[in-house]
Design an enzyme around this catalytic site. Structure first.
Site, PDB file in Angstrom:
ATOM      1  N   GLU A 197       1.465  33.859  44.627  1.00  0.00           N
ATOM      2  CA  GLU A 197       1.542  35.237  44.169  1.00  0.00           C
ATOM      3  C   GLU A 197       0.971  35.302  42.765  1.00  0.00           C
ATOM      4  O   GLU A 197       0.971  34.295  42.044  1.00  0.00           O
ATOM      5  CB  GLU A 197       3.009  35.688  44.126  1.00  0.00           C
ATOM      6  CG  GLU A 197       3.811  35.215  42.891  1.00  0.00           C
ATOM      7  CD  GLU A 197       4.012  33.703  42.788  1.00  0.00           C
ATOM      8  OE1 GLU A 197       3.858  33.015  43.811  1.00  0.00           O
ATOM      9  OE2 GLU A 197       4.322  33.220  41.674  1.00  0.00           O
ATOM     10  N   SER A 203       2.888  29.120  24.377  1.00  0.00           N
ATOM     11  CA  SER A 203       2.628  28.918  25.813  1.00  0.00           C
ATOM     12  C   SER A 203       1.199  29.213  26.246  1.00  0.00           C
ATOM     13  O   SER A 203       0.725  28.672  27.240  1.00  0.00           O
ATOM     14  CB  SER A 203       3.613  29.744  26.639  1.00  0.00           C
ATOM     15  OG  SER A 203       3.556  31.110  26.263  1.00  0.00           O
ATOM     16  N   LYS A 227       0.652  27.098  32.589  1.00  0.00           N
ATOM     17  CA  LYS A 227       0.826  27.251  34.046  1.00  0.00           C
ATOM     18  C   LYS A 227       0.083  26.180  34.856  1.00  0.00           C
ATOM     19  O   LYS A 227       0.496  25.833  35.951  1.00  0.00           O
ATOM     20  CB  LYS A 227       0.380  28.643  34.478  1.00  0.00           C
ATOM     21  CG  LYS A 227       1.380  29.712  34.083  1.00  0.00           C
ATOM     22  CD  LYS A 227       1.123  31.007  34.837  1.00  0.00           C
ATOM     23  CE  LYS A 227       2.237  32.001  34.597  1.00  0.00           C
ATOM     24  NZ  LYS A 227       2.087  32.706  33.305  1.00  0.00           N
TER      25      LYS A 227
HETATM   26  C1  LIG Z   1       3.103  33.384  32.694  1.00  0.00           C
HETATM   27  C2  LIG Z   1       3.223  33.137  31.248  1.00  0.00           C
HETATM   28  C3  LIG Z   1       4.471  33.109  30.609  1.00  0.00           C
HETATM   29  C4  LIG Z   1       5.773  33.408  31.302  1.00  0.00           C
HETATM   30  O1  LIG Z   1       6.142  32.531  32.291  1.00  0.00           O
HETATM   31  P1  LIG Z   1       7.293  31.449  32.099  1.00  0.00           P
HETATM   32  O2  LIG Z   1       7.490  30.922  33.473  1.00  0.00           O
HETATM   33  O3  LIG Z   1       8.494  32.138  31.564  1.00  0.00           O
HETATM   34  O4  LIG Z   1       6.791  30.425  31.154  1.00  0.00           O
HETATM   35  C5  LIG Z   1       4.514  32.814  29.255  1.00  0.00           C
HETATM   36  N1  LIG Z   1       3.377  32.591  28.546  1.00  0.00           N
HETATM   37  C6  LIG Z   1       2.162  32.615  29.123  1.00  0.00           C
HETATM   38  C7  LIG Z   1       0.959  32.370  28.280  1.00  0.00           C
HETATM   39  C8  LIG Z   1       2.034  32.894  30.486  1.00  0.00           C
HETATM   40  O5  LIG Z   1       0.819  32.935  31.046  1.00  0.00           O
END
Ligand SMILES: *Cc1c(COP(=O)(O)O)cnc(C)c1O
Length: 394
Positions: A106, A375, A84
């Site tokens: 948000e 992610s 993010k």
């Molecule tokens: C917020 C988040 C997501 C989901 O958001 P996307 O916009 O779909 O990437 C996925 N993995 C992590 C670790 C997050 O913090």
């Protein structure tokens, strides 16, 4: 394609008062992309502050167990522990370019709030985070993090007191403060130019990953797998491979307790509730009742627990360039445990959906090269995971 649309998906569905704000944002986004100085500044921050490039890691043990070659793109190693921050830094720089010194955002679980507060602190900007009171109660650690980082928390006590109400309140703030304020949206969602712009800032993931896997493996992967909440980490890694038609792109949604109304957040997998609708400025797939009221959702991972998906994913699915499936809470927890035990990497519960999906479907990928976008890291999820797995900590 019509400007601001991905096929029939996307667009700008906003109140009159906010149209000039999104138009100004589109202009500055276009000019920044053509400005070498902007790109240089962004690159420098991504390198020196965020810690990019993040590596890819070969998973020896899990690969042997599952009979395919598994690589992870390590967004868990980026500053603040997830992808993010890439988007937060990019948009905060655009805000500066517009001469805006105040950022609002948000947040649901608090991850986007933390990334935004971090970017604002680094760039010396004023920051207010809108958050539902139910979420504030559930996510005290992230609330404290944001406060430490110097952000103000604006509690939202309307509606279900969660993410969608926080977005509504943030939009209300923005309508009255556009002169001085940028709304830093956290995923590839919302009105044009947000989906395209967030994807642009996350494409660094796919660009790096392609170079890295060509170097380490000597070939492209057969498949790229990523979890899909709003869709920003998935679109970011997909973009690196989208022209390589032989590479399967697989998005994994949150299947929760299974595909029963209100028990999941799999917008594409629910043939009844998952329909085209308009939410928070964009036309896309939304979980809704027959009258168009937004459904409640459930997932063990807060980051995937949202009723709509980014419009570009709806388009890639329609074009059959990407496939979408889901992993349940149980699949996710399995992925969470296995990756921890086998590889020494504790994933975020969101990312564990991609891992759990591969474990469940591994026979389909026999002898293939699979790249998973990890992610984020799981530190934030330890309390929930220990409860779900029935592990007593004391
Ligand atoms: C917020 C988040 C997501 C989901 O958001 P996307 O916009 O779909 O990437 C996925 N993995 C992590 C670790 C997050 O913090």
């Amino acid at each position: 394609m019509k400007k601001g649309y991905f096929g029939e998906f996307g667009g700008i569905f906003m109140p009159e008062t906010l149209i000039p704000a999104v138009q100004q944002l589109e202009q500055v986004f276009i000019s920044a992309q053509q400005d070498g100085n902007f790109k240089q500044e962004l690159e420098k921050i991504l390198k020196e502050f965020v810690g990019r490039p993040t590596p890819i890691t070969f998973c020896k043990n899990l690969s042997e167990q599952l009979g395919c070659k598994i690589y992870l793109k390590r967004e868990d190693l980026a500053h603040t522990g997830a992808h993010k921050i890439n988007n937060a830094i990019g948009q905060a720089l655009l805000a500066k370019r517009m001469g805006k010194k105040r950022i609002i955002a948000e947040t649901g679980a608090g991850q986007h709030g933390v990334a935004t507060a971090t970017a604002a602190a680094f760039l010396g900007m004023d920051c207010t985070i809108y958050m539902g009171t139910v979420d504030i109660e559930r996510q005290k650690q992230n609330v404290f993090r944001m406060k430490l980082l110097g952000a103000k928390i604006h509690p939202v006590d309307s509606g279900s007191k969660t993410l969608k109400d926080a977005i509504n309140e943030a939009l209300r703030d923005w309508a009255g403060s556009v002169e001085t304020t940028h709304y830093l949206l956290g995923s590839a969602l919302g009105p044009h130019p947000y989906p395209e712009m967030v994807a642009y800032f996350q494409t660094v993931i796919g660009k790096e990953a392609k170079k890295q896997i060509l170097k380490m493996q000597g070939s492209l992967p057969d498949a790229v797998i990523a979890c899909v909440g709003g869709g920003s980490n998935a679109i970011g890694i997909f973009k690196g491979f989208i022209r390589d038609k032989k590479v399967r792109l697989i998005g994994v949604e949150a299947g929760g307790r299974g595909i029963k109304r209100h028990h999941h957040a799999a917008r594409f997998a629910d043939p009844v509730a998952g329909r085209l609708g308009i939410i928070h400025g964009s036309k896309t797939f939304v979980l809704q009742d027959p009258d168009g009221q937004i459904d409640n959702t459930h997932s063990v991972s807060a980051g995937l627990d949202y009723s709509a998906v980014g419009p570009e994913h709806a388009y890639l699915r329609k074009k059959k360039r990407a496939e979408y499936d889901f992993a349940t809470d149980t699949d996710c927890l399995k992925g969470f445990e296995e990756l921890s035990k086998q590889e020494g990497i504790i994933p975020a519960l969101e990312s564990a959906h991609a891992v759990g999906y591969l474990i469940k479907h591994h026979a389909e990928f026999k002898d293939q090269v699979v790249l998973i976008n990890l992610s984020g890291r799981g530190d934030k999820d330890l309390e929930i995971a220990s409860k779900e797995l029935g592990v007593k900590i004391e």
